[in-house]
Design an enzyme around this catalytic site. Structure first.
Site, PDB file in Angstrom:
ATOM      1  N   ASP A   1       0.830  -1.194   0.000  1.00 58.25           N
ATOM      2  CA  ASP A   1       0.000   0.000   0.000  1.00 58.25           C
ATOM      3  C   ASP A   1       0.867   1.248   0.000  1.00 58.25           C
ATOM      4  OD1 ASP A   1      -2.576   1.336   2.169  1.00 58.25           O
ATOM      5  OD2 ASP A   1      -2.361   1.344   0.000  1.00 58.25           O
TER       6      ASP A   1
ATOM      7  N   ASP B   1      -9.020  -1.081   3.681  1.00 53.14           N
ATOM      8  CA  ASP B   1      -8.541  -0.729   5.020  1.00 53.14           C
ATOM      9  C   ASP B   1      -9.389  -1.383   6.090  1.00 53.14           C
ATOM     10  OD1 ASP B   1      -7.916   2.615   3.877  1.00 53.14           O
ATOM     11  OD2 ASP B   1      -6.593   0.872   3.967  1.00 53.14           O
TER      12      ASP B   1
END
Lengths: 415, 146
Positions: A196, A336
């Site tokens: 990420d 997330d």
């Protein structure tokens, strides 16, 4: 009657905004912890084969070093698949195949909600021996799945319904991730956090490309994103409130709002090693109203979303990352939600002490990320800080704190 | 025409309910007399009236495809329409019939489910074991894959 009105600064509403994004994250984590503690009471002897265990299937008898190497290989494979999938998504987005992506996304999320949700419901039914018959069950499941698909990216629904379904999707996928073997899960979390970080911040990262494409075309990024309600400022009541159609951007574009997201379809029964269907489910829940915060947040901030491959034979690309919507509401990608919940769910498999520690660590990380977001005003990866703190606190709690607390309790000293 | 009608009813509706939750109608400002009343539960973040009509009609029609939850969504989403019943005359029949449809369906489904659950084997005999979900799941191997 004159009233002195202080102009509301970002800080005044930041608390409310943070709460509005923390609540769904906490609810998702709570649900995953509940599911894990109910359904995994028997030790998870099942090694679910999936794309995340393709390189190495962990068995109980391997040495630690073997397990670690195996987990590393699994994670590398997973991250590689996710990267490829994200690049494919960028390619599709570049070629403007939004219709195809949208249909695929719709189909995949129907499969996810229907099959994954059905599986977990069946687990719960078997656990509690609920005497429900198959007709009722099928009707309810069908309704649930269809409404979910509509709520998440096809039609306007009450905001609470859309937000609820996003949280539910996050919970379902996170629960499946917790079924992976233990070492693989932890190394995978760290690997995804690093991915990420790289994908969002590096100029060659696929997510950054996606974001820049979307910005240059002024379209919506195909992704599943949770957007909190914007905080209304009550002293702005004298200003005319602009009507916002659900899911319409401020420049009144309806087309690519719910555009494509690749979605991996969930094949729950057979064929573990499926070809990577990558799907980023994109649901842009955009709500907002013209407020004086637009002056501060004029640039449309874009969310970075990461594609996360589902380990269990379904790869769903979900983009994650944080950003601020064009209305100023905070958005958090669904990936997330998923990885936070995976961390907490895996911590729940050990003990509740680690759950509390990891929850606090993740919330602290999320708060730090929000502060950074307000500081840098660009899309940021939401995983790295929280995952780093969460993993750190898990291992600290497990190996250091638990011994201390248990000894104190046994000797009736504290706790 | 409809705007003034909604404003008139908004005025009438505003007085007994001063400044409710902004989830419902947006009347946080009582100074201005022309605060619009929104047809959806989301208030100003929701749909406008024309779109609400299209959505209400579509949800109502699709609810007949064995999707009573759409009727429930209809009822829940357009609840201000029922509250300020004079201001949205075109929307009201859809919302009311959605509510009726959902309640009828839930009565039917819950009576069947309760009969099945409470009646059990001594009412249904051997077919109970064939219909109950955990046996069906075992038979079809739906949960054995993980």
């Amino acid at each position: 009657m004159a009233q002195n009105q202080r102009p509301k600064s970002l800080l005044d509403s930041l608390g409310e905004e943070i709460i509005r994004i923390l609540t769904p994250v906490s609810i998702c984590m709570l649900l995953v912890v509940l599911l894990v503690s109910i359904l995994n009471s028997s030790s998870s002897l099942y090694v679910t084969s999936s794309i995340a265990t393709i390189a190495y299937s962990e068995t109980g008898s391997d040495s630690s070093w073997d397990k670690f190497i195996g987990a590393l290989l699994n994670s590398l494979v997973f991250v590689a698949v996710v990267t490829v999938a994200t690049f494919i998504l960028v390619l599709f987005f570049y070629l403007k195949c939004s219709k195809f992506l949208k249909i695929y996304m719709g189909f995949s999320s129907f499969v996810v909600l229907g099959f994954m949700g059905g599986e977990i419901a069946l687990f719960l039914i078997e656990e509690f021996s609920v005497p429900v018959d198959c007709i009722t069950f099928l009707v309810l499941l069908f309704n649930f799945a269809v409404i979910g698909v509509l709520a998440v990216f096809m039609s306007k629904m009450p905001i609470i319904v859309t937000q609820g379904y996003l949280v539910l999707i996050g919970m379902l996928v996170a629960y499946w991730f917790t079924l992976l073997p233990e070492w693989t899960t932890w190394v995978l979390l760290v690997a995804m956090a690093l991915y990420d970080l790289a994908a969002v911040l590096l100029p060659v990262g696929p997510l950054r490309l996606l974001v820049e494409l979307a910005m240059s075309r002024d379209e919506d990024i195909p992704a599943l994103v949770y957007e909190a309600r914007p905080v209304t400022h009550h002293d702005s009541a004298s200003r005319p409130v602009q009507t916002r159609i659900w899911r319409e951007r401020q420049n009144a574009r309806l087309d690519s709002e719910d555009s494509s997201s690749l979605n991996s379809d969930l094949n729950s029964t057979v064929s573990i090693v499926q070809s990577s269907h990558n799907g980023a489910r994109i649901a842009r829940v955009e709500e907002g109203q013209v407020s004086q915060r637009d002056a501060e947040l004029s640039a449309p901030l874009i969310d970075h979303r990461m594609d996360a491959q589902d380990g269990m034979s379904t790869e769903s690309l979900m983009l994650e990352g944080m950003g601020l919507g064009s209305s100023g509401a905070i958005k958090l990608g669904l990936g997330d939600f998923i990885f936070y919940s995976v961390l907490v769910g895996r911590a729940a498999m050990y003990d509740f002490m680690t759950v509390y520690a990891c929850y606090l660590a993740i919330v602290a990380g999320l708060g730090i990320t929000l502060m950074l977001l307000a500081l840098y005003q660009k899309a940021l990866p939401a995983l790295p800080v929280s995952i780093a703190l969460g993993v750190l606190f898990y291992f600290l709690t497990r190996f250091l704190l638990e011994v201390f607390i248990v000894q104190c309790s046994l000797n009736l000293l504290m706790f | 025409m409809e705007a003034s009608q909604s404003q008139a009813s908004a005025n009438a509706a505003l007085n007994p309910h001063p400044n409710p939750n902004s989830n419902y109608t947006n009347n946080s400002n009582s100074i201005l007399s022309s605060t619009p009343v929104w047809p959806t539960i989301d208030g100003p973040l929701g749909l406008s009236e024309e779109e609400s009509l299209a959505y209400a009609r579509r949800f109502y029609k699709f609810g007949y495809a064995l999707l009573p939850f759409l009727w429930a969504i209809n009822y829940f989403y357009f609840w201000p329409v029922l509250r300020h019943s004079r201001s949205f005359p075109r929307l009201r029949p859809y919302v009311v019939s959605s509510a009726i449809g959902f309640s009828v369906f839930s009565v039917i489904l819950s009576s069947w489910a309760l009969t099945f659950a409470i009646g059990g084997e001594h009412l249904f005999g051997s077919t109970w074991d064939q219909l109950v979900m955990y046996n069906v799941a075992d038979r079809l191997g739906l949960t054995g894959w993980s």
